[in-house]
Design a protein around this motif. Sequence first.
Motif, PDB file in Angstrom:
ATOM      1  N   ILE A 176      41.816  42.209  38.891  1.00 60.64           N
ATOM      2  CA  ILE A 176      42.525  41.563  39.998  1.00 60.64           C
ATOM      3  C   ILE A 176      43.056  42.654  40.921  1.00 60.64           C
ATOM      4  CG2 ILE A 176      44.478  40.117  40.664  1.00 60.64           C
ATOM      5  CD1 ILE A 176      44.255  38.759  37.916  1.00 60.64           C
ATOM      6  N   ASP A 177      42.648  42.597  42.174  1.00 61.26           N
ATOM      7  CA  ASP A 177      43.157  43.530  43.187  1.00 61.26           C
ATOM      8  C   ASP A 177      44.369  42.879  43.845  1.00 61.26           C
ATOM      9  OD1 ASP A 177      43.640  45.190  45.363  1.00 61.26           O
ATOM     10  OD2 ASP A 177      41.510  45.537  45.762  1.00 61.26           O
ATOM     11  N   PHE A 178      45.542  43.431  43.599  1.00 58.52           N
ATOM     12  CA  PHE A 178      46.795  42.803  44.031  1.00 58.52           C
ATOM     13  C   PHE A 178      47.189  43.180  45.461  1.00 58.52           C
ATOM     14  CE2 PHE A 178      51.056  41.093  43.491  1.00 58.52           C
ATOM     15  CZ  PHE A 178      50.907  40.157  42.488  1.00 58.52           C
ATOM     16  N   LYS A 234      32.478  41.880  45.333  1.00 62.92           N
ATOM     17  CA  LYS A 234      31.284  41.705  44.499  1.00 62.92           C
ATOM     18  C   LYS A 234      30.667  43.057  44.181  1.00 62.92           C
ATOM     19  CE  LYS A 234      26.885  39.209  44.302  1.00 62.92           C
ATOM     20  NZ  LYS A 234      25.982  38.254  45.027  1.00 62.92           N
ATOM     21  N   LYS A 235      30.589  43.922  45.176  1.00 57.98           N
ATOM     22  CA  LYS A 235      29.983  45.245  44.986  1.00 57.98           C
ATOM     23  C   LYS A 235      30.774  46.086  43.994  1.00 57.98           C
ATOM     24  CE  LYS A 235      28.797  49.411  47.641  1.00 57.98           C
ATOM     25  NZ  LYS A 235      29.832  50.319  47.095  1.00 57.98           N
ATOM     26  N   ASP A 236      32.113  45.998  44.052  1.00 58.80           N
ATOM     27  CA  ASP A 236      32.982  46.858  43.245  1.00 58.80           C
ATOM     28  C   ASP A 236      33.475  46.200  41.962  1.00 58.80           C
ATOM     29  OD1 ASP A 236      32.610  48.780  45.125  1.00 58.80           O
ATOM     30  OD2 ASP A 236      34.693  48.925  45.777  1.00 58.80           O
ATOM     31  N   GLY A 237      33.019  44.986  41.678  1.00 61.32           N
ATOM     32  CA  GLY A 237      33.352  44.338  40.419  1.00 61.32           C
ATOM     33  C   GLY A 237      34.750  43.753  40.361  1.00 61.32           C
ATOM     34  N   ILE A 238      35.264  43.280  41.500  1.00 62.08           N
ATOM     35  CA  ILE A 238      36.592  42.682  41.553  1.00 62.08           C
ATOM     36  C   ILE A 238      36.466  41.164  41.430  1.00 62.08           C
ATOM     37  CG2 ILE A 238      38.704  42.427  42.899  1.00 62.08           C
ATOM     38  CD1 ILE A 238      38.075  45.309  41.981  1.00 62.08           C
ATOM     39  N   LEU A 262      50.353  47.103  38.673  1.00 60.83           N
ATOM     40  CA  LEU A 262      49.347  46.149  39.124  1.00 60.83           C
ATOM     41  C   LEU A 262      48.272  46.927  39.883  1.00 60.83           C
ATOM     42  CD1 LEU A 262      51.969  43.749  40.706  1.00 60.83           C
ATOM     43  CD2 LEU A 262      50.792  43.304  38.535  1.00 60.83           C
ATOM     44  N   PHE A 263      47.024  46.702  39.526  1.00 63.71           N
ATOM     45  CA  PHE A 263      45.972  47.370  40.284  1.00 63.71           C
ATOM     46  C   PHE A 263      45.946  46.847  41.713  1.00 63.71           C
ATOM     47  CE2 PHE A 263      41.682  47.204  42.054  1.00 63.71           C
ATOM     48  CZ  PHE A 263      41.498  48.568  42.241  1.00 63.71           C
ATOM     49  N   PRO A 294      37.998  49.224  46.547  1.00 65.24           N
ATOM     50  CA  PRO A 294      38.593  49.106  45.211  1.00 65.24           C
ATOM     51  C   PRO A 294      38.047  50.122  44.219  1.00 65.24           C
ATOM     52  CG  PRO A 294      38.124  46.932  46.097  1.00 65.24           C
ATOM     53  CD  PRO A 294      37.527  47.915  47.062  1.00 65.24           C
ATOM     54  N   SER A 295      36.767  50.440  44.317  1.00 64.22           N
ATOM     55  CA  SER A 295      36.163  51.382  43.374  1.00 64.22           C
ATOM     56  C   SER A 295      36.828  52.746  43.427  1.00 64.22           C
ATOM     57  CB  SER A 295      34.664  51.521  43.652  1.00 64.22           C
ATOM     58  OG  SER A 295      34.428  51.969  44.972  1.00 64.22           O
ATOM     59  N   TRP A 296      37.357  53.132  44.580  1.00 63.00           N
ATOM     60  CA  TRP A 296      38.023  54.428  44.687  1.00 63.00           C
ATOM     61  C   TRP A 296      39.267  54.469  43.797  1.00 63.00           C
ATOM     62  CZ3 TRP A 296      38.344  55.141  50.748  1.00 63.00           C
ATOM     63  CH2 TRP A 296      37.041  55.135  51.284  1.00 63.00           C
TER      64      TRP A 296
END
Length: 262
Positions: free
Chosen positions: A3-5, A45-49, A221-222, A231-233
């Motif tokens: 989860i990207d907060f 989708k690309k970064d797996g979120i 929290l991520f 997000p991948s960074w």
Amino acid sequence: MIIDFHTHAFPEKIAKGAIEKLSFTAGGLIPQTDGTVAGLKELMKKDGIDKSVTLAIATNENQQKAVNDFIKSQESDDIIPFGSVYPWAPDALEELDRIKEMGMKGIKFHPEYQSFFVDDEKMKPLYKKASELGLIILFHAGEDIGFPAPYHATPERLRKAARWIDSPMVCAHWGGANMGEEVIKHLCDIPVYFDTAFGYASMPKPRAQRILDKKGVDWFLFGSDCPWHAPSWDLGMLETLGLSQEDKEKIFHKNAEKLLQI
């Protein structure tokens, strides 16, 4: 599950202009999406979120309702909207009621863009109302690369503001962008959350480890700050900090699931 907060998106008709203006203000920061929700979902989708908390920011009193209507309209299985109120709007308290009635779980304040100090006593009625409604309050924290000092949400000021808030409080950017020592001094011993947004390449690894050790993973929290970071960074940065799998799961999704009650 990740989860990207901490993400942002804009209506399609203004996204290009908004991104260009914000990039210029930030000294030419290169966005990683086109600023739309569709662009955010593509990068997720690309970064797996799996899910993103998408934060609105009302920068004047005339736009807060439209900002909240838009961000709510984007809600889906993978987009969790947080609203915004402009602190100096005459109907800011009423808009908090409307945000709650719309079913949003939190609000975002950006003290630099909204021109207020977080520990200004004039903010107390807003904090009290948001707390009564059970809204999560997320603050931009620390420096902002588009603004000069004095900064409106230093760790010391956030500590004072926390005394007036009874609902969950999140201090973005590791508790305070580019203010790591102050974060350790003022925020690691009180019950406020930190997100990891914009930490990649701006938070020195030894300092990140000290903040994690001092604060504890249960309060993290991520977050990425997409579109300004991919997000991948920030996921990659966290992978270098020697965290156990259990601790990474807490930061990546379990703490957020608990906070968001999902």
